[in-house]
Each structure stands twice: as C-alpha cells, then as structure tokens.
Design an enzyme around this catalytic site. Structure first.
Site, mmCIF file in Angstrom:
data_model
loop_
_atom_site.group_PDB
_atom_site.id
_atom_site.type_symbol
_atom_site.label_atom_id
_atom_site.label_comp_id
_atom_site.label_asym_id
_atom_site.label_seq_id
_atom_site.Cartn_x
_atom_site.Cartn_y
_atom_site.Cartn_z
ATOM 1 C CB THR A 154 -0.825 -0.042 1.175
ATOM 2 O OG1 THR A 154 -1.728 -1.053 1.139
ATOM 3 C CG2 THR A 154 -1.626 1.182 1.418
ATOM 4 N NE ARG B 98 -9.081 -6.656 4.108
ATOM 5 C CZ ARG B 98 -8.017 -5.788 4.199
ATOM 6 N NH1 ARG B 98 -7.776 -4.826 3.269
ATOM 7 N NH2 ARG B 98 -7.064 -5.964 5.224
ATOM 8 C CB VAL B 99 -13.140 -2.091 3.685
ATOM 9 C CG1 VAL B 99 -12.417 -0.791 3.838
ATOM 10 C CG2 VAL B 99 -14.222 -2.003 2.937
ATOM 11 C CG ASP C 115 -5.158 -0.244 8.014
ATOM 12 O OD1 ASP C 115 -5.067 -0.786 6.862
ATOM 13 O OD2 ASP C 115 -3.767 0.262 8.376
ATOM 14 C CB THR D 267 1.584 0.195 5.351
ATOM 15 O OG1 THR D 267 1.508 -0.911 4.749
ATOM 16 C CG2 THR D 267 2.952 0.386 5.883
ATOM 17 N N GLY D 268 0.137 -2.149 6.627
ATOM 18 C CA GLY D 268 0.119 -3.752 7.281
ATOM 19 C C GLY D 268 -1.157 -4.425 7.231
ATOM 20 N N GLY E 259 -4.447 -4.931 8.112
ATOM 21 C CA GLY E 259 -5.376 -3.803 8.051
ATOM 22 C C GLY E 259 -6.074 -3.890 9.465
HETATM 23 N N1 ASP Z 1 -3.364 -1.862 5.410
HETATM 24 C C1 ASP Z 1 -3.671 -2.574 3.900
HETATM 25 C C2 ASP Z 1 -4.959 -3.036 4.164
HETATM 26 O O1 ASP Z 1 -5.097 -3.851 5.227
HETATM 27 C C3 ASP Z 1 -2.729 -3.391 3.315
HETATM 28 C C4 ASP Z 1 -1.218 -2.693 3.246
HETATM 29 O O2 ASP Z 1 -0.925 -1.826 4.062
HETATM 30 O O3 ASP Z 1 -0.486 -2.838 2.291
HETATM 31 O O4 ASP Z 1 -5.753 -3.047 3.362
#
Ligand code: ASP
Length: 305
Positions: free
Chosen positions: A174, A202-203, A205, A225-226, A228
C-alpha cells in the site's frame, strides 16, 4: 523558512530479501523517491500538506511496483477494489473512497469528497457516479491489472490454505504519505488495493480515518501499512496522536507502543509519522517497508529494508 517535511510509505510486508534483486530494490526506491521529490517541491514552493501528499500518492498510484491503483491487489474474483483516504489536520475534514474499480486516481476522489461533499466516505457505484459527474478521469477496471498481480493471485489461490494460515510470504505494498507544510498544517493519506486474494468487499484500515491515518495540526500526522484488520482493531493512527496529545508521548515512543500492541494481538506492519517539529519516524515490524522522507532539516532517504 518554517520547517517542512514529507514522509511516504510504499507498504510494509514480508518481502524475501534473498529473492529481491538489486533491480527490484532500485525500482522501489527510485519510484518512492520520485513521489517524495514531487511532494517536497510542492511544500518548498508554498503548497499545502494536502496538495503535497495528494500529488505524491498520484505518482505512486501509477507505479506498478506498489499496491495502489495500477498494481493494486486483486480480490478472489481477480478484480481490483481500490480504497483511499485522506485527512486534513488543519480542519479535521476527511474523505475516502472504498472499493472503486474505475477511478484512475482514487486519492484525488477521496480529496474531492473531503473538500466538496458533507460526507466522509463513498463506496463503489456512489463514488464512481460522482466521479463521472465531476469529470474525474475514469478508466476500465482492467487498466489496474498487471502480469505480476495476476500471477501472484493465482499462486496464492493455488496455496489458499497456506495463505489463510498466515504462512504465505505476503507483500502488502500500500502507499501513504504524511506532510507538514510551512503554515504548520499537517495531513495524512493512504491509497491501496488492500490484501491480495481478499474476500470481495473486504475493507482494511487504509481509507479509515483514525485507523490507517490521522492528523492533527500542532501534534502530528500518521499513516499506517500492514495487516489492516489489526490497525482498525487498535484504531492505530488516532491512538498515536492521542498519546502524543494527551500524554506528551514522543512520536517514536507512541508509534512503538501501538506497533507493540498490534504485535501482541498477532499483527504486524509499519507506520510513517511526523510531529509538529518535523521529526519523522518510520518504524515497522515486518521484514521490509518501502519508505522515504525529506525534510527541511536536511534529511533525505529512500529505503526498503
Ligand atoms: N493496510 C492495508 C490493508 O489492510 C494493506 C497494506 O498496508 O498494504 O488493506
């Protein structure tokens, strides 16, 4: 000149270092550095924090090495459902788009919703109808597919069980940005395809104010990021700003507190954060987080590991 600063992430994830070539690495650092320079020049020329982060993210939305716009992660049907969100720390107005498939720059539409509607988020068809009516650039949904995202999806679908058990080496990717402009304004934003092989609808963070991003003038700005779901469960970005605001916790300690809490729940990821003095921190608990920063204190970086 007052302090100006920008920091960007190109996603935290469990990238395999031994499988990453110098060319892969250079593509990531060059791409994020291009976005960093675009955002920083806007700040240097007197633009606002919101202008800088939107421009930087628009660049990364077209770079296929990131999971946003072109190159965005695919859902179980092999389609993108793109999310983006932005908050202006000066006014606490915020805007998001969720699950859009035909808006070329989701971040620009999120900004439009923030600035020109009474709402904080529009999903799918509602966002696309508004986008068409105001002349925002639209594309066919295939525009966002790349050979790499299609290949990754197929690989994950073959190993469905491993991926859902968390054993897969998932690279997230992301994009997000935070900035401090010369007027003291702070802003934060993210744009994403979400997680590869995600359930339709799906959504995470990334577009959610308070979870994936938050900003408050005079205190700080954060983009996450991570995985979510964990950042939503801990309301991560708001928690960091609240610790800084009410407990005088420094930005680095507040970020580590929240990443530790996320780790204790079984999640991992990374953060880019700024305080009101332009101090930048970019901690992560995955193997890598593509990240970059430039400040008027003379710091210029772009890194992966
Ligand atoms: N945080 C994002 C999500 O869960 C994914 C990402 O950080 O790459 O959609």
């Amino acid at each position: 000149m007052n302090t100006i600063a920008i920091a960007l992430h190109g996603g935290a994830g469990d990238r395999d270092r031994s499988a990453t070539t110098p060319d892969n690495e250079r593509e990531l650092t060059d791409s994020i550095a291009e976005a960093r320079e675009t955002g920083y020049m806007i700040l240097e020329q007197g633009g606002t924090a919101v202008d800088a982060i939107e421009a930087a993210i628009r660049i990364m939305e077209l770079q296929p090495c990131f999971n946003a716009g072109v190159g965005g992660a695919l859902n179980t049907d092999g389609e993108v459902e793109l999310d983006a969100g932005i908050i202006d720390g000066a006014t606490h107005v915020t805007g998001a788009v969720i699950g859009v498939q035909r808006i070329k720059h989701p971040i620009t539409m999120a900004r439009y919703i923030m600035e020109h509607t009474p709402h904080v988020a529009l999903t799918k068809r509602g966002a696309e109808l508004l986008a068409e009516s105001i002349g925002v650039e639209m594309v066919e949904k295939e525009f966002f597919l790349t050979d790499e995202t299609v290949r990754l999806l197929h690989r994950m679908q073959e190993k469905e069980q491993a991926a859902t058990q968390g054993e897969g080496k998932v690279v997230l990717g992301t994009v997000g940005a935070v900035a401090l402009d010369r007027f003291g304004n702070m802003a934060a934003a993210n744009s994403t395809g979400g997680i590869m092989n995600k359930r339709i609808g799906r959504v995470g963070d990334a577009p959610m104010n308070g979870a994936g991003m938050f900003a408050h003038n005079g205190i700080g700005a954060v983009a996450a990021t991570g995985y979510g779901e964990f950042f939503v469960r801990t309301v991560a970005a708001h928690e960091i700003i609240a610790q800084m605001r009410y407990c005088n916790t420094t930005v680095d300690v507040a970020c580590m507190n929240v990443l530790s809490e996320i780790e204790s729940l079984g999640g991992r990821g990374g953060l880019i954060a700024l305080d009101a003095h332009g101090t930048v921190v970019m901690p992560f608990t995955t193997t890598s987080m593509v990240r970059a920063t430039r400040t008027s204190h003379g710091i210029i970086t772009a890194d992966v590991w």
